[in-house]
Scaffold this motif. Sequence first.
Motif, PDB file in Angstrom:
ATOM      1  N   VAL A 101       1.150  -1.448   0.240  1.00 39.52           N
ATOM      2  CA  VAL A 101       0.183  -0.303   0.226  1.00 39.52           C
ATOM      3  C   VAL A 101       1.192   1.229   0.025  1.00 39.52           C
ATOM      4  CG1 VAL A 101      -2.039   1.696   1.469  1.00 39.52           C
ATOM      5  CG2 VAL A 101      -1.694  -0.785   1.351  1.00 39.52           C
ATOM      6  N   VAL A 102       0.716   1.917  -0.515  1.00 44.60           N
ATOM      7  CA  VAL A 102       1.749   3.194  -0.960  1.00 44.60           C
ATOM      8  C   VAL A 102       0.625   4.776  -0.453  1.00 44.60           C
ATOM      9  CG1 VAL A 102       2.588   5.025  -2.999  1.00 44.60           C
ATOM     10  CG2 VAL A 102       1.908   2.820  -3.183  1.00 44.60           C
ATOM     11  N   LEU A 103       1.608   5.122   0.563  1.00 40.49           N
ATOM     12  CA  LEU A 103       0.675   6.422   1.334  1.00 40.49           C
ATOM     13  C   LEU A 103       1.450   7.819   1.524  1.00 40.49           C
ATOM     14  CD1 LEU A 103       0.789   4.207   4.679  1.00 40.49           C
ATOM     15  CD2 LEU A 103      -1.443   5.223   3.121  1.00 40.49           C
ATOM     16  N   ASP A 104       0.793   8.388   1.593  1.00 41.46           N
ATOM     17  CA  ASP A 104       0.855   9.792   1.352  1.00 41.46           C
ATOM     18  C   ASP A 104       0.697  10.425   2.910  1.00 41.46           C
ATOM     19  OD1 ASP A 104      -0.924  11.330   1.067  1.00 41.46           O
ATOM     20  OD2 ASP A 104      -0.406  11.579  -0.524  1.00 41.46           O
ATOM     21  N   ASP A 105       0.880  11.770   3.045  1.00 38.95           N
ATOM     22  CA  ASP A 105       0.586  12.431   4.159  1.00 38.95           C
ATOM     23  C   ASP A 105      -0.690  12.310   4.042  1.00 38.95           C
ATOM     24  OD1 ASP A 105       3.499  13.193   4.620  1.00 38.95           O
ATOM     25  OD2 ASP A 105       3.086  15.003   3.574  1.00 38.95           O
ATOM     26  N   HIS A 106      -1.592  12.366   3.160  1.00 40.77           N
ATOM     27  CA  HIS A 106      -2.691  11.834   3.381  1.00 40.77           C
ATOM     28  C   HIS A 106      -3.481  10.738   3.263  1.00 40.77           C
ATOM     29  CE1 HIS A 106      -2.867  16.139   2.791  1.00 40.77           C
ATOM     30  NE2 HIS A 106      -1.855  16.083   1.646  1.00 40.77           N
ATOM     31  N   GLY A 107      -3.156   9.759   2.811  1.00 40.15           N
ATOM     32  CA  GLY A 107      -3.846   7.894   3.024  1.00 40.15           C
ATOM     33  C   GLY A 107      -2.874   7.428   2.071  1.00 40.15           C
ATOM     34  N   PRO A 108      -3.547   6.337   1.889  1.00 47.94           N
ATOM     35  CA  PRO A 108      -3.016   5.643   1.343  1.00 47.94           C
ATOM     36  C   PRO A 108      -4.056   6.397  -0.403  1.00 47.94           C
ATOM     37  CG  PRO A 108      -5.482   5.091   1.956  1.00 47.94           C
ATOM     38  CD  PRO A 108      -4.913   5.654   3.243  1.00 47.94           C
ATOM     39  N   VAL A 109      -2.202   6.571  -1.291  1.00 46.95           N
ATOM     40  CA  VAL A 109      -2.752   7.144  -2.936  1.00 46.95           C
ATOM     41  C   VAL A 109      -2.419   6.202  -4.195  1.00 46.95           C
ATOM     42  CG1 VAL A 109      -1.864   9.012  -2.145  1.00 46.95           C
ATOM     43  CG2 VAL A 109      -0.331   7.926  -2.400  1.00 46.95           C
ATOM     44  N   GLY A 110      -1.923   4.673  -3.781  1.00 49.69           N
ATOM     45  CA  GLY A 110      -1.985   3.719  -4.661  1.00 49.69           C
ATOM     46  C   GLY A 110      -0.923   2.694  -3.955  1.00 49.69           C
ATOM     47  N   ILE A 111      -1.268   0.901  -4.119  1.00 53.86           N
ATOM     48  CA  ILE A 111      -0.730   0.093  -4.130  1.00 53.86           C
ATOM     49  C   ILE A 111      -0.118   0.217  -5.428  1.00 53.86           C
ATOM     50  CG2 ILE A 111      -1.594  -2.489  -4.575  1.00 53.86           C
ATOM     51  CD1 ILE A 111      -4.263  -1.718  -2.632  1.00 53.86           C
ATOM     52  N   VAL A 112       1.140  -0.662  -5.071  1.00 54.11           N
ATOM     53  CA  VAL A 112       2.137  -1.610  -6.394  1.00 54.11           C
ATOM     54  C   VAL A 112       1.946  -2.412  -5.999  1.00 54.11           C
ATOM     55  CG1 VAL A 112       4.535  -0.924  -4.468  1.00 54.11           C
ATOM     56  CG2 VAL A 112       4.314  -0.350  -6.929  1.00 54.11           C
ATOM     57  N   SER A 113       2.131  -3.486  -6.679  1.00 53.26           N
ATOM     58  CA  SER A 113       1.942  -4.668  -6.909  1.00 53.26           C
ATOM     59  C   SER A 113       4.170  -5.741  -7.608  1.00 53.26           C
ATOM     60  CB  SER A 113       1.158  -4.975  -7.590  1.00 53.26           C
ATOM     61  OG  SER A 113       1.298  -5.830  -8.971  1.00 53.26           O
ATOM     62  N   VAL A 114       4.425  -6.903  -7.092  1.00 62.56           N
ATOM     63  CA  VAL A 114       5.388  -7.134  -7.906  1.00 62.56           C
ATOM     64  C   VAL A 114       5.312  -7.219 -10.057  1.00 62.56           C
ATOM     65  CG1 VAL A 114       6.456  -9.591  -8.892  1.00 62.56           C
ATOM     66  CG2 VAL A 114       6.067  -9.141  -6.085  1.00 62.56           C
ATOM     67  N   ARG A 115       3.336  -7.258  -9.926  1.00 62.23           N
ATOM     68  CA  ARG A 115       3.128  -7.263 -11.558  1.00 62.23           C
ATOM     69  C   ARG A 115       3.739  -5.577 -12.456  1.00 62.23           C
ATOM     70  NH1 ARG A 115      -2.158  -9.401 -12.923  1.00 62.23           N
ATOM     71  NH2 ARG A 115      -0.975 -11.119 -12.689  1.00 62.23           N
ATOM     72  N   ASP A 116       3.311  -4.638 -11.070  1.00 61.11           N
ATOM     73  CA  ASP A 116       4.002  -3.416 -11.775  1.00 61.11           C
ATOM     74  C   ASP A 116       5.229  -3.299 -11.359  1.00 61.11           C
ATOM     75  OD1 ASP A 116       0.933  -2.981 -11.623  1.00 61.11           O
ATOM     76  OD2 ASP A 116       1.294  -2.014  -9.425  1.00 61.11           O
ATOM     77  N   ILE A 117       6.177  -3.967 -10.961  1.00 57.89           N
ATOM     78  CA  ILE A 117       7.123  -3.358 -11.004  1.00 57.89           C
ATOM     79  C   ILE A 117       8.223  -4.398 -12.542  1.00 57.89           C
ATOM     80  CG2 ILE A 117       9.794  -4.266  -9.721  1.00 57.89           C
ATOM     81  CD1 ILE A 117       7.858  -3.886  -7.112  1.00 57.89           C
ATOM     82  N   ILE A 118       7.566  -5.649 -12.632  1.00 59.15           N
ATOM     83  CA  ILE A 118       8.317  -6.338 -13.615  1.00 59.15           C
ATOM     84  C   ILE A 118       7.683  -5.581 -14.478  1.00 59.15           C
ATOM     85  CG2 ILE A 118       7.856  -8.313 -14.719  1.00 59.15           C
ATOM     86  CD1 ILE A 118       7.808  -9.959 -11.968  1.00 59.15           C
ATOM     87  N   ARG A 119       6.262  -5.156 -15.129  1.00 59.56           N
ATOM     88  CA  ARG A 119       5.961  -4.630 -15.934  1.00 59.56           C
ATOM     89  C   ARG A 119       7.194  -3.122 -16.538  1.00 59.56           C
ATOM     90  NH1 ARG A 119       3.012  -0.139 -15.831  1.00 59.56           N
ATOM     91  NH2 ARG A 119       1.785  -0.994 -13.529  1.00 59.56           N
ATOM     92  N   CYS A 120       7.529  -2.554 -15.348  1.00 61.11           N
ATOM     93  CA  CYS A 120       8.426  -0.817 -15.194  1.00 61.11           C
ATOM     94  C   CYS A 120       9.455  -1.708 -16.044  1.00 61.11           C
ATOM     95  CB  CYS A 120       7.984  -0.294 -14.424  1.00 61.11           C
ATOM     96  SG  CYS A 120       6.764   0.418 -14.110  1.00 61.11           S
ATOM     97  N   TRP A 121      10.054  -2.603 -15.437  1.00 60.87           N
ATOM     98  CA  TRP A 121      11.405  -3.342 -15.573  1.00 60.87           C
ATOM     99  C   TRP A 121      11.771  -4.094 -16.941  1.00 60.87           C
ATOM    100  CZ3 TRP A 121      13.039  -5.103  -9.907  1.00 60.87           C
ATOM    101  CH2 TRP A 121      13.146  -4.321  -9.097  1.00 60.87           C
ATOM    102  N   THR A 122      10.457  -4.057 -18.077  1.00 61.36           N
ATOM    103  CA  THR A 122      10.592  -4.732 -18.947  1.00 61.36           C
ATOM    104  C   THR A 122      11.536  -4.518 -20.223  1.00 61.36           C
ATOM    105  OG1 THR A 122       8.230  -4.591 -19.362  1.00 61.36           O
ATOM    106  CG2 THR A 122       8.702  -6.902 -18.255  1.00 61.36           C
ATOM    107  N   PRO A 123      11.544  -4.314 -21.546  1.00 58.47           N
ATOM    108  CA  PRO A 123      12.767  -3.820 -21.937  1.00 58.47           C
ATOM    109  C   PRO A 123      11.497  -3.348 -22.754  1.00 58.47           C
ATOM    110  CG  PRO A 123      13.218  -5.954 -22.533  1.00 58.47           C
ATOM    111  CD  PRO A 123      12.301  -5.921 -20.928  1.00 58.47           C
TER     112      PRO A 123
END
Length: 128
Positions: A101-123
């Motif tokens: 769960v991704v938090l900023d000063d106001h509460g949850p702003v997102g969720i990052v998953s392993v799939r999200d990270i892999i998608r960003c790291w693919t060629p």
Amino acid sequence: MLVRDAMSTMVLTIGPAHTLRQAARLMSARRVGAAVVLDTDTSGLGILTERDILNAIGADRNPDLETADAHTTKDIVFAAPTWTLAEAAEAMTRGGFRHLVVLDDHGPVGIVSVRDIIRCWTPAHLGV
């Protein structure tokens, strides 16, 4: 690349009294693998994942009677939008989980998953 660049900003928030079936229906309809469980009585945040629901049903729990609260992970690790993807991946590996769960000063702003990270790291995503 930072967590804010990879995270999903569609945060499904449910209450602790939602049944597992209700949670599963909402997660399926929104095509997300996790829901933030917000307990307004305690101001606490937790996370309920596909795996939590699967484990409950596999243990013969009734999804119409079991509540999200009974299966929510409450001692979760939060990510900041400014974390690098490597920091998020390291936290997931260390904790043995697939969502942050991704938090900023106001509460949850997102969720990052392993799939999200892999998608960003693919060629293909990197334009290579």
